[in-house]
Design a protein around this motif. Structure first.
Motif, PDB file in Angstrom:
ATOM      1  N   GLY A   1       0.786  -1.223   0.000  1.00 25.13           N
ATOM      2  CA  GLY A   1       0.000   0.000   0.000  1.00 25.13           C
ATOM      3  C   GLY A   1       0.814   1.267   0.000  1.00 25.13           C
ATOM      4  N   SER A   2       2.149   1.147  -0.031  1.00 26.49           N
ATOM      5  CA  SER A   2       2.991   2.339   0.029  1.00 26.49           C
ATOM      6  C   SER A   2       4.336   2.052  -0.606  1.00 26.49           C
ATOM      7  CB  SER A   2       3.218   2.755   1.486  1.00 26.49           C
ATOM      8  OG  SER A   2       3.992   1.771   2.166  1.00 26.49           O
ATOM      9  N   ALA A   3       5.077   3.137  -0.896  1.00 21.99           N
ATOM     10  CA  ALA A   3       6.420   2.985  -1.444  1.00 21.99           C
ATOM     11  C   ALA A   3       7.343   2.288  -0.445  1.00 21.99           C
ATOM     12  CB  ALA A   3       6.994   4.350  -1.825  1.00 21.99           C
ATOM     13  N   ALA A   4       7.174   2.610   0.852  1.00 18.83           N
ATOM     14  CA  ALA A   4       8.002   1.967   1.875  1.00 18.83           C
ATOM     15  C   ALA A   4       7.722   0.472   1.928  1.00 18.83           C
ATOM     16  CB  ALA A   4       7.738   2.601   3.238  1.00 18.83           C
ATOM     17  N   GLY A   5       6.453   0.102   1.845  1.00 14.83           N
ATOM     18  CA  GLY A   5       6.102  -1.314   1.839  1.00 14.83           C
ATOM     19  C   GLY A   5       6.634  -2.020   0.618  1.00 14.83           C
ATOM     20  N   ALA A   6       6.568  -1.366  -0.558  1.00 14.82           N
ATOM     21  CA  ALA A   6       7.090  -1.965  -1.783  1.00 14.82           C
ATOM     22  C   ALA A   6       8.594  -2.186  -1.684  1.00 14.82           C
ATOM     23  CB  ALA A   6       6.756  -1.074  -2.983  1.00 14.82           C
ATOM     24  N   ALA A   7       9.310  -1.213  -1.106  1.00 12.71           N
ATOM     25  CA  ALA A   7      10.754  -1.378  -0.936  1.00 12.71           C
ATOM     26  C   ALA A   7      11.065  -2.533   0.015  1.00 12.71           C
ATOM     27  CB  ALA A   7      11.369  -0.081  -0.416  1.00 12.71           C
ATOM     28  N   GLN A   8      10.283  -2.635   1.089  1.00 17.59           N
ATOM     29  CA  GLN A   8      10.472  -3.739   2.038  1.00 17.59           C
ATOM     30  C   GLN A   8      10.243  -5.091   1.385  1.00 17.59           C
ATOM     31  OE1 GLN A   8       7.873  -2.738   5.431  1.00 17.59           O
ATOM     32  NE2 GLN A   8       9.408  -3.771   6.667  1.00 17.59           N
ATOM     33  N   LEU A   9       9.098  -5.218   0.701  1.00 17.17           N
ATOM     34  CA  LEU A   9       8.775  -6.480   0.051  1.00 17.17           C
ATOM     35  C   LEU A   9       9.761  -6.787  -1.061  1.00 17.17           C
ATOM     36  CD1 LEU A   9       6.936  -8.919  -0.284  1.00 17.17           C
ATOM     37  CD2 LEU A   9       5.443  -7.516  -1.721  1.00 17.17           C
ATOM     38  N   GLY A  10      10.193  -5.748  -1.776  1.00 15.82           N
ATOM     39  CA  GLY A  10      11.208  -5.948  -2.805  1.00 15.82           C
ATOM     40  C   GLY A  10      12.493  -6.485  -2.224  1.00 15.82           C
ATOM     41  N   GLY A  11      12.902  -5.935  -1.078  1.00 14.70           N
ATOM     42  CA  GLY A  11      14.118  -6.419  -0.433  1.00 14.70           C
ATOM     43  C   GLY A  11      14.011  -7.873  -0.034  1.00 14.70           C
ATOM     44  N   MET A  12      12.879  -8.242   0.571  1.00 12.47           N
ATOM     45  CA  MET A  12      12.712  -9.623   1.018  1.00 12.47           C
ATOM     46  C   MET A  12      12.581 -10.588  -0.151  1.00 12.47           C
ATOM     47  SD  MET A  12       9.649 -11.309   3.273  1.00 12.47           S
ATOM     48  CE  MET A  12       9.470 -13.096   3.349  1.00 12.47           C
ATOM     49  N   SER A  13      11.676 -10.280  -1.099  1.00  9.05           N
ATOM     50  CA  SER A  13      11.401 -11.220  -2.182  1.00  9.05           C
ATOM     51  C   SER A  13      12.610 -11.422  -3.079  1.00  9.05           C
ATOM     52  CB  SER A  13      10.206 -10.739  -3.009  1.00  9.05           C
ATOM     53  OG  SER A  13      10.471  -9.489  -3.605  1.00  9.05           O
ATOM     54  N   GLN A  14      13.392 -10.371  -3.276  1.00 12.02           N
ATOM     55  CA  GLN A  14      14.545 -10.521  -4.146  1.00 12.02           C
ATOM     56  C   GLN A  14      15.733 -11.125  -3.403  1.00 12.02           C
ATOM     57  OE1 GLN A  14      14.932  -7.750  -7.401  1.00 12.02           O
ATOM     58  NE2 GLN A  14      13.185  -6.591  -6.622  1.00 12.02           N
ATOM     59  N   ALA A  15      15.812 -10.934  -2.101  1.00 10.40           N
ATOM     60  CA  ALA A  15      16.833 -11.651  -1.334  1.00 10.40           C
ATOM     61  C   ALA A  15      16.582 -13.146  -1.405  1.00 10.40           C
ATOM     62  CB  ALA A  15      16.819 -11.182   0.125  1.00 10.40           C
ATOM     63  N   VAL A  16      15.349 -13.546  -1.101  1.00  5.40           N
ATOM     64  CA  VAL A  16      15.000 -14.967  -1.175  1.00  5.40           C
ATOM     65  C   VAL A  16      15.104 -15.461  -2.613  1.00  5.40           C
ATOM     66  CG1 VAL A  16      13.129 -16.641  -0.860  1.00  5.40           C
ATOM     67  CG2 VAL A  16      13.495 -14.849   0.843  1.00  5.40           C
ATOM     68  N   GLY A  17      14.560 -14.674  -3.533  1.00  7.30           N
ATOM     69  CA  GLY A  17      14.495 -15.103  -4.927  1.00  7.30           C
ATOM     70  C   GLY A  17      15.848 -15.378  -5.538  1.00  7.30           C
ATOM     71  N   TYR A  18      16.790 -14.473  -5.363  1.00  3.90           N
ATOM     72  CA  TYR A  18      18.079 -14.649  -6.024  1.00  3.90           C
ATOM     73  C   TYR A  18      18.979 -15.647  -5.302  1.00  3.90           C
ATOM     74  CZ  TYR A  18      16.786 -11.140  -9.388  1.00  3.90           C
ATOM     75  OH  TYR A  18      16.139 -10.468 -10.391  1.00  3.90           O
ATOM     76  N   LEU A  19      18.793 -15.810  -4.003  1.00  5.51           N
ATOM     77  CA  LEU A  19      19.526 -16.878  -3.320  1.00  5.51           C
ATOM     78  C   LEU A  19      19.041 -18.240  -3.803  1.00  5.51           C
ATOM     79  CD1 LEU A  19      19.740 -15.457   0.317  1.00  5.51           C
ATOM     80  CD2 LEU A  19      21.632 -15.763  -1.297  1.00  5.51           C
ATOM     81  N   VAL A  20      17.721 -18.385  -3.997  1.00  3.45           N
ATOM     82  CA  VAL A  20      17.182 -19.624  -4.569  1.00  3.45           C
ATOM     83  C   VAL A  20      17.659 -19.791  -6.004  1.00  3.45           C
ATOM     84  CG1 VAL A  20      15.048 -20.776  -5.302  1.00  3.45           C
ATOM     85  CG2 VAL A  20      15.159 -19.680  -3.058  1.00  3.45           C
ATOM     86  N   ALA A  21      17.593 -18.718  -6.791  1.00  4.03           N
ATOM     87  CA  ALA A  21      17.969 -18.791  -8.207  1.00  4.03           C
ATOM     88  C   ALA A  21      19.426 -19.186  -8.400  1.00  4.03           C
ATOM     89  CB  ALA A  21      17.703 -17.446  -8.875  1.00  4.03           C
ATOM     90  N   ALA A  22      20.295 -18.715  -7.501  1.00  6.59           N
ATOM     91  CA  ALA A  22      21.723 -19.024  -7.639  1.00  6.59           C
ATOM     92  C   ALA A  22      22.000 -20.513  -7.558  1.00  6.59           C
ATOM     93  CB  ALA A  22      22.514 -18.281  -6.567  1.00  6.59           C
ATOM     94  N   ALA A  23      21.114 -21.255  -6.887  1.00  4.07           N
ATOM     95  CA  ALA A  23      21.313 -22.703  -6.762  1.00  4.07           C
ATOM     96  C   ALA A  23      20.938 -23.447  -8.031  1.00  4.07           C
ATOM     97  CB  ALA A  23      20.476 -23.241  -5.597  1.00  4.07           C
ATOM     98  N   GLY A  24      20.180 -22.809  -8.921  1.00  2.38           N
ATOM     99  CA  GLY A  24      19.678 -23.500 -10.100  1.00  2.38           C
ATOM    100  C   GLY A  24      20.746 -24.006 -11.046  1.00  2.38           C
ATOM    101  N   PRO A  25      21.592 -23.129 -11.610  1.00  4.85           N
ATOM    102  CA  PRO A  25      22.601 -23.606 -12.557  1.00  4.85           C
ATOM    103  C   PRO A  25      23.571 -24.618 -11.945  1.00  4.85           C
ATOM    104  CG  PRO A  25      22.342 -21.229 -12.707  1.00  4.85           C
ATOM    105  CD  PRO A  25      21.575 -21.661 -11.499  1.00  4.85           C
ATOM    106  N   VAL A  26      23.994 -24.369 -10.703  1.00  4.53           N
ATOM    107  CA  VAL A  26      24.934 -25.277 -10.045  1.00  4.53           C
ATOM    108  C   VAL A  26      24.265 -26.625  -9.762  1.00  4.53           C
ATOM    109  CG1 VAL A  26      26.363 -25.641  -8.003  1.00  4.53           C
ATOM    110  CG2 VAL A  26      26.211 -23.366  -9.025  1.00  4.53           C
ATOM    111  N   GLY A  27      23.042 -26.572  -9.241  1.00  6.08           N
ATOM    112  CA  GLY A  27      22.321 -27.804  -8.938  1.00  6.08           C
ATOM    113  C   GLY A  27      22.026 -28.611 -10.178  1.00  6.08           C
ATOM    114  N   ALA A  28      21.653 -27.935 -11.263  1.00  7.95           N
ATOM    115  CA  ALA A  28      21.381 -28.644 -12.517  1.00  7.95           C
ATOM    116  C   ALA A  28      22.647 -29.319 -13.042  1.00  7.95           C
ATOM    117  CB  ALA A  28      20.819 -27.674 -13.552  1.00  7.95           C
ATOM    118  N   GLY A  29      23.764 -28.618 -12.940  1.00  9.15           N
ATOM    119  CA  GLY A  29      25.023 -29.223 -13.388  1.00  9.15           C
ATOM    120  C   GLY A  29      25.401 -30.444 -12.571  1.00  9.15           C
TER     121      GLY A  29
END
Length: 412
Positions: free
Chosen positions: A345-373
């Protein structure tokens, strides 16, 4: 007249300040140029990995880290950004991140293995800051068109990646300085973006005070314990894992099944091109819906369909798989970013959610290429890898169903 001015709402002062010194057209140009940088320097390195490997005598695993390290540090750097934005202001944080990104691009091409990986770290952190800053900025500046603007900048990111992947080798020949000159040249794009962003930063002290007086909105309490935030983060994480895994291995999967490597590269390029359409159209559709559950499940099902074609008919169905996966991957990226602005509902909330979702998202994503190999090496083929990816699309569908319900994060 003085009384009227005294009670003028703070948000009107903010709009007035921004309109005088930062025309909306300049704001849009700045967002587009910043977004062009957010994937270009990552995509540019992919065609050059073989040459970098030969230059430094790297193993295959060490070469893979050239693309994995920036993704990993996108996850590590993401949670720091909301704090930086509160202290220095989003505009100055974006400017600093673009300049740091350009410095990382130059650091990566110095004649040292240590500099190569240090540059990858710097690039990853800088992109993390931009990844988290942009949704909050869009939410604040375009509250009524946040989903549409998300489509614009997510599309621009993919356009930048497509151009970088296609131009890296030609630039090597034109510049005549090997892979170092080609990769280093992308720092110029960062400088151009920084110059274009300056109108958003160079405001008088009074105007900055007016903007600062307009609150960015209330932060979300206990966001890391919020189920909706975790569902959005999981949808982003699995969607990103599928993207980065296929970025790393799709041409190899096709070639290992007998396709000519040149043709495999064309199929992969076509998939990247289709991603642009998905990244633009899906957020637009999401912004017109009160609930995006069906859209999220559709993206997961398209991912599953494309992976299934790769599993069952990797050569004969390659073009079909590329088209379906391109639409699914671009659309999933755009939808994940749209969730950040639609569920807050706000820019502050969007920044917070962006920080969390992209922290989780890219840590998960980093495992993909290595795990597939690792799975490929253990099983001796790509079948198990693709079956596991199929299973992950089911989890993405469930997470997307929860993320797409009509609610605002933190609402009671």
């Amino acid at each position: 007249m003085s009384v009227v001015r005294a009670v003028q709402p703070v948000h009107e002062l903010k709009v007035s300040a921004r309109t005088r010194l930062a025309h909306p057209a300049l704001l849009l140009a700045g967002i587009v140029l910043v977004a062009l940088n957010m994937r270009a320097c990552l995509a540019a390195v992919s065609p050059m990995v073989g040459e970098i490997q030969r230059t430094f005598g790297l193993s295959a695993t060490a070469s893979g880290l050239i693309t994995t390290v920036p993704v990993l540090f996108q996850g590590v750097g993401a949670p720091l950004t909301p704090r930086l934005a509160r202290r220095f202001g989003t505009e100055r944080v974006v400017l600093g991140a673009v300049l740091v990104l350009g410095a990382g691009v130059l650091l990566r091409v110095l004649p040292s293995v240590a500099a190569l990986y240090a540059g990858c770290v710097v690039i990853g952190v800088a992109i993390a800051v931009l990844n988290v800053s942009m949704p909050g900025l869009v939410k604040r500046e375009f509250p009524a068109r946040a989903a549409a603007m998300t489509g614009v900048y997510s599309t621009t990111m993919l356009v930048g990646a497509t151009l970088a992947a296609g131009l890296s080798v030609p630039l090597e020949h034109v510049l005549g300085g090997g892979w170092q000159a080609s990769l280093g040249s992308w720092s110029v794009l960062a400088v151009v973006a920084a110059v274009a962003w300056l109108p958003q930063v160079l405001r008088s002290r009074q105007e900055r005070a007016a903007v600062a007086a307009a609150p960015a909105g209330r932060a979300v309490e206990g966001i890391w314990r919020n189920g909706l935030a975790w569902r959005i983060s999981l949808f982003m994480g699995i969607s990103s894992l599928l993207v980065y895994t296929l970025v790393a291995w799709m041409p190899t999967i096709l070639a290992d099944h007998g396709m000519d490597r040149g043709r495999a590269g064309l199929v992969f390029a076509f998939s990247n091109l289709v991603q642009v359409a998905g990244a633009f159209l899906v957020p637009l559709a999401a912004g017109r819906m009160t609930r995006q559950r069906g859209l999220a499940v559709a993206m997961a099902l398209l991912n599953a369909a494309g992976i299934a074609v790769l599993l069952l008919a990797p050569v004969g169905g390659a073009w079909v798989a590329a088209g379906v996966l391109g639409l699914a991957q671009g659309g999933s990226l755009g939808l994940a970013l749209a969730f950040i602005v639609l569920r807050t509902g706000s820019a502050a909330g969007a920044a917070q959610l962006g920080g969390m979702s992209q922290a989780v998202g890219y840590l998960v994503a980093a495992a993909g290429p290595v795990g597939a190999g690792a799975l490929h090496q253990a099983s001796g083929g790509w079948g198990l890898v693709l079956v596991v990816m199929l299973g992950l699309t089911g989890i993405a569908a469930a997470a997307g169903w929860g993320a797409g319900r009509d609610t605002v994060l933190g609402a009671r």
